[in-house]
Design a protein around this motif. Structure first.
Motif, PDB file in Angstrom:
ATOM      1  N   PHE A 197       0.896  -1.427  -0.131  1.00  0.00           N
ATOM      2  CA  PHE A 197      -0.017   0.081  -0.118  1.00  0.00           C
ATOM      3  C   PHE A 197       0.893   1.082   0.124  1.00  0.00           C
ATOM      4  O   PHE A 197       0.512   2.344  -0.738  1.00  0.00           O
ATOM      5  CB  PHE A 197      -0.828  -0.040   1.366  1.00  0.00           C
ATOM      6  CG  PHE A 197      -1.714   1.430   1.601  1.00  0.00           C
ATOM      7  CD1 PHE A 197      -2.868   1.680   0.616  1.00  0.00           C
ATOM      8  CD2 PHE A 197      -1.117   2.260   2.573  1.00  0.00           C
ATOM      9  CE1 PHE A 197      -3.373   2.953   0.791  1.00  0.00           C
ATOM     10  CE2 PHE A 197      -1.905   3.418   2.775  1.00  0.00           C
ATOM     11  CZ  PHE A 197      -2.960   3.845   1.807  1.00  0.00           C
ATOM     12  N   ILE A 198       1.843   1.351   0.656  1.00  0.00           N
ATOM     13  CA  ILE A 198       2.783   2.546   0.795  1.00  0.00           C
ATOM     14  C   ILE A 198       3.620   2.673  -0.141  1.00  0.00           C
ATOM     15  O   ILE A 198       4.373   3.820  -0.297  1.00  0.00           O
ATOM     16  CB  ILE A 198       3.552   2.490   2.011  1.00  0.00           C
ATOM     17  CG1 ILE A 198       3.728   3.859   2.955  1.00  0.00           C
ATOM     18  CG2 ILE A 198       4.902   1.769   2.258  1.00  0.00           C
ATOM     19  CD1 ILE A 198       2.216   4.638   3.275  1.00  0.00           C
ATOM     20  N   GLY A 199       3.730   1.672  -0.911  1.00  0.00           N
ATOM     21  CA  GLY A 199       4.700   1.820  -2.255  1.00  0.00           C
ATOM     22  C   GLY A 199       6.085   1.215  -2.079  1.00  0.00           C
ATOM     23  O   GLY A 199       6.862   1.615  -2.910  1.00  0.00           O
ATOM     24  N   ILE A 200       6.305   0.446  -1.358  1.00  0.00           N
ATOM     25  CA  ILE A 200       7.774  -0.179  -0.995  1.00  0.00           C
ATOM     26  C   ILE A 200       8.221  -0.874  -2.415  1.00  0.00           C
ATOM     27  O   ILE A 200       9.422  -0.657  -2.781  1.00  0.00           O
ATOM     28  CB  ILE A 200       7.726  -1.238   0.161  1.00  0.00           C
ATOM     29  CG1 ILE A 200       7.786  -0.627   1.446  1.00  0.00           C
ATOM     30  CG2 ILE A 200       9.102  -1.973   0.059  1.00  0.00           C
ATOM     31  CD1 ILE A 200       8.743   0.588   1.751  1.00  0.00           C
ATOM     32  N   PRO A 201       7.605  -1.588  -3.150  1.00  0.00           N
ATOM     33  CA  PRO A 201       7.985  -2.246  -4.317  1.00  0.00           C
ATOM     34  C   PRO A 201       8.387  -1.244  -5.332  1.00  0.00           C
ATOM     35  O   PRO A 201       9.661  -1.421  -6.050  1.00  0.00           O
ATOM     36  CB  PRO A 201       6.806  -3.185  -4.950  1.00  0.00           C
ATOM     37  CG  PRO A 201       6.104  -3.379  -3.590  1.00  0.00           C
ATOM     38  CD  PRO A 201       6.258  -2.210  -2.739  1.00  0.00           C
ATOM     39  N   LYS A 202       7.554  -0.181  -5.528  1.00  0.00           N
ATOM     40  CA  LYS A 202       8.154   0.773  -6.366  1.00  0.00           C
ATOM     41  C   LYS A 202       9.227   1.904  -6.056  1.00  0.00           C
ATOM     42  O   LYS A 202      10.263   1.784  -6.886  1.00  0.00           O
ATOM     43  CB  LYS A 202       7.021   1.999  -6.442  1.00  0.00           C
ATOM     44  CG  LYS A 202       7.376   3.261  -7.296  1.00  0.00           C
ATOM     45  CD  LYS A 202       6.259   4.023  -7.444  1.00  0.00           C
ATOM     46  CE  LYS A 202       6.136   4.943  -6.122  1.00  0.00           C
ATOM     47  NZ  LYS A 202       5.118   6.196  -6.316  1.00  0.00           N
ATOM     48  N   TYR A 203       9.570   1.904  -4.825  1.00  0.00           N
ATOM     49  CA  TYR A 203      10.650   2.556  -4.132  1.00  0.00           C
ATOM     50  C   TYR A 203      11.770   1.728  -4.466  1.00  0.00           C
ATOM     51  O   TYR A 203      13.179   2.117  -4.640  1.00  0.00           O
ATOM     52  CB  TYR A 203      10.432   3.202  -2.927  1.00  0.00           C
ATOM     53  CG  TYR A 203       9.485   4.146  -3.017  1.00  0.00           C
ATOM     54  CD1 TYR A 203       9.882   5.524  -3.861  1.00  0.00           C
ATOM     55  CD2 TYR A 203       8.194   4.265  -2.572  1.00  0.00           C
ATOM     56  CE1 TYR A 203       8.929   6.648  -3.795  1.00  0.00           C
ATOM     57  CE2 TYR A 203       7.472   5.339  -2.557  1.00  0.00           C
ATOM     58  CZ  TYR A 203       7.658   6.540  -3.302  1.00  0.00           C
ATOM     59  OH  TYR A 203       6.919   7.692  -3.440  1.00  0.00           O
ATOM     60  N   ARG A 204      11.668   0.264  -4.206  1.00  0.00           N
ATOM     61  CA  ARG A 204      12.680  -0.579  -4.190  1.00  0.00           C
ATOM     62  C   ARG A 204      13.237  -0.723  -5.659  1.00  0.00           C
ATOM     63  O   ARG A 204      14.507  -0.776  -5.988  1.00  0.00           O
ATOM     64  CB  ARG A 204      12.279  -1.961  -3.854  1.00  0.00           C
ATOM     65  CG  ARG A 204      13.448  -2.908  -3.673  1.00  0.00           C
ATOM     66  CD  ARG A 204      12.890  -4.288  -3.306  1.00  0.00           C
ATOM     67  NE  ARG A 204      12.496  -4.202  -1.790  1.00  0.00           N
ATOM     68  CZ  ARG A 204      11.186  -4.780  -1.298  1.00  0.00           C
ATOM     69  NH1 ARG A 204      10.328  -4.951  -2.328  1.00  0.00           N
ATOM     70  NH2 ARG A 204      11.114  -4.334  -0.054  1.00  0.00           N
ATOM     71  N   GLN A 205      12.330  -0.586  -6.596  1.00  0.00           N
ATOM     72  CA  GLN A 205      12.704  -0.693  -7.923  1.00  0.00           C
ATOM     73  C   GLN A 205      13.435   0.596  -8.474  1.00  0.00           C
ATOM     74  O   GLN A 205      14.453   0.440  -9.006  1.00  0.00           O
ATOM     75  CB  GLN A 205      11.368  -0.717  -9.065  1.00  0.00           C
ATOM     76  CG  GLN A 205      11.739  -0.977 -10.432  1.00  0.00           C
ATOM     77  CD  GLN A 205      10.390  -0.823 -11.270  1.00  0.00           C
ATOM     78  OE1 GLN A 205       9.627  -0.973 -10.614  1.00  0.00           O
ATOM     79  NE2 GLN A 205      10.854  -1.223 -12.579  1.00  0.00           N
ATOM     80  N   ILE A 206      13.118   1.768  -8.067  1.00  0.00           N
ATOM     81  CA  ILE A 206      13.677   2.871  -8.341  1.00  0.00           C
ATOM     82  C   ILE A 206      15.193   2.791  -7.623  1.00  0.00           C
ATOM     83  O   ILE A 206      16.053   3.186  -8.190  1.00  0.00           O
ATOM     84  CB  ILE A 206      13.056   4.020  -7.739  1.00  0.00           C
ATOM     85  CG1 ILE A 206      11.848   4.457  -8.554  1.00  0.00           C
ATOM     86  CG2 ILE A 206      13.744   5.449  -7.658  1.00  0.00           C
ATOM     87  CD1 ILE A 206      10.864   5.367  -8.031  1.00  0.00           C
TER      88      ILE A 206
END
Length: 291
Positions: free
Chosen positions: A272-281
């Protein structure tokens, strides 16, 4: 398209807009994820969550702007911000409006209480003169320029001066340039209907506070009366207080939350908080030899 333009389109569209009140970025993101089209901040909630104090005028303009600015940046839907009385005279209001535009707010609420103000559903409210608040609304309209910021004029006159005075003030505030009218704390269904009948061509706010002075009627009922916005300002705050109290009580009594079934799973919260997106970045910028 600016946030103010988005909000104006929603106001012009048929049907009522249901708006939950939020007091932090997490709540705002939940509102957006659930499909609400607008969020609004609650001064009551921000005072309680950031200061641990009641809505009694303790928040400063700086504290309020800091809170609502972060919330606006955390979501893509329009945000309406409770700006209390504007924190001073017309000059203070003009600065508040300019700051609101810079922060990307879609709309602001300006009320006619004396400072320090109180929650609209508390006793002992006092209001400034109608002429003074009409001047604040005119100043807000001038300060917003061509930004499309929506100005919501709120009157708290129902409690101290009666409904007819609230009507008189509402008409003056609309004439001063307010886009939306918010008559705070009507005390019956009959009073809600009277507000809608008095202002048939004005977008109207109904403020539903659980346990407050206004009857807890549904958004479809409010729409049928003629209201445009159904605002539920403290619903999230009250729900959070209830569930957090229950959770911490179990932890205190049993030393564990293992059997507390109302918790979001940690992995789900990460999504929900977007960890996968920020991990990819993050991975894009880590040198290959360190990856």
């Amino acid at each position: 398209m600016s946030a103010g333009q988005k909000l104006r389109q929603l106001i012009a569209r048929p049907g009522i807009i249901v708006i939950p009140g939020v007091y932090d970025c997490l709540g705002a993101k939940i509102v957006e994820q659930l499909g609400f089209e607008v969020a609004a901040t609650s001064g009551f909630g921000i005072a309680a969550s950031t200061l641990g104090l009641p809505d009694y005028g303790f928040l400063t303009a700086t504290e309020m702007l800091y809170s609502v600015g972060r919330i606006a940046q955390s979501i893509t839907i329009p945000l309406i911000a409770d700006m209390d009385t504007g924190y001073g005279n017309v000059l203070n209001v003009m600065r508040i409006v300019k700051d609101a535009v810079q922060l990307g707010l879609a709309g602001i609420i300006l009320e006619d209480q004396e400072w320090p103000k109180k929650c609209g559903h508390f006793e002992g409210k006092r209001v400034i003169s109608m002429a003074e608040h009409a001047g604040k609304i005119r100043a807000a309209v001038k300060a917003r320029g061509d930004s499309s910021l929506v100005i919501i004029a709120r009157t708290d006159a129902r409690g101290p001066l009666g409904l007819e005075e609230a009507f008189r003030r509402g008409k003056a505030y609309i004439e001063a340039g307010a886009d939306v009218l918010f008559v705070e704390a009507p005390q019956s269904v009959e009073e809600l209907k009277a507000i809608a009948q008095t202002f048939p061509n004005v977008p109207l706010v109904a403020n539903i506070v659980e346990g407050g002075k206004t009857p807890e009627i549904s958004a479809p009922e409010l729409q049928e009366m003629g209201f445009k916005i159904a605002f539920f300002p403290v619903t999230g705050l009250l729900a959070t207080t209830q569930i957090m109290t229950a959770c911490f009580r179990q932890l205190k009594e049993h030393g564990t939350t293992a059997n507390f079934t109302d918790l979001v799973q940690f992995k789900d919260f990460q999504e929900f908080i977007g960890i996968p997106k920020y991990r990819q970045i993050e991975q894009e910028f880590i040198p290959l030899e360190e990856a």
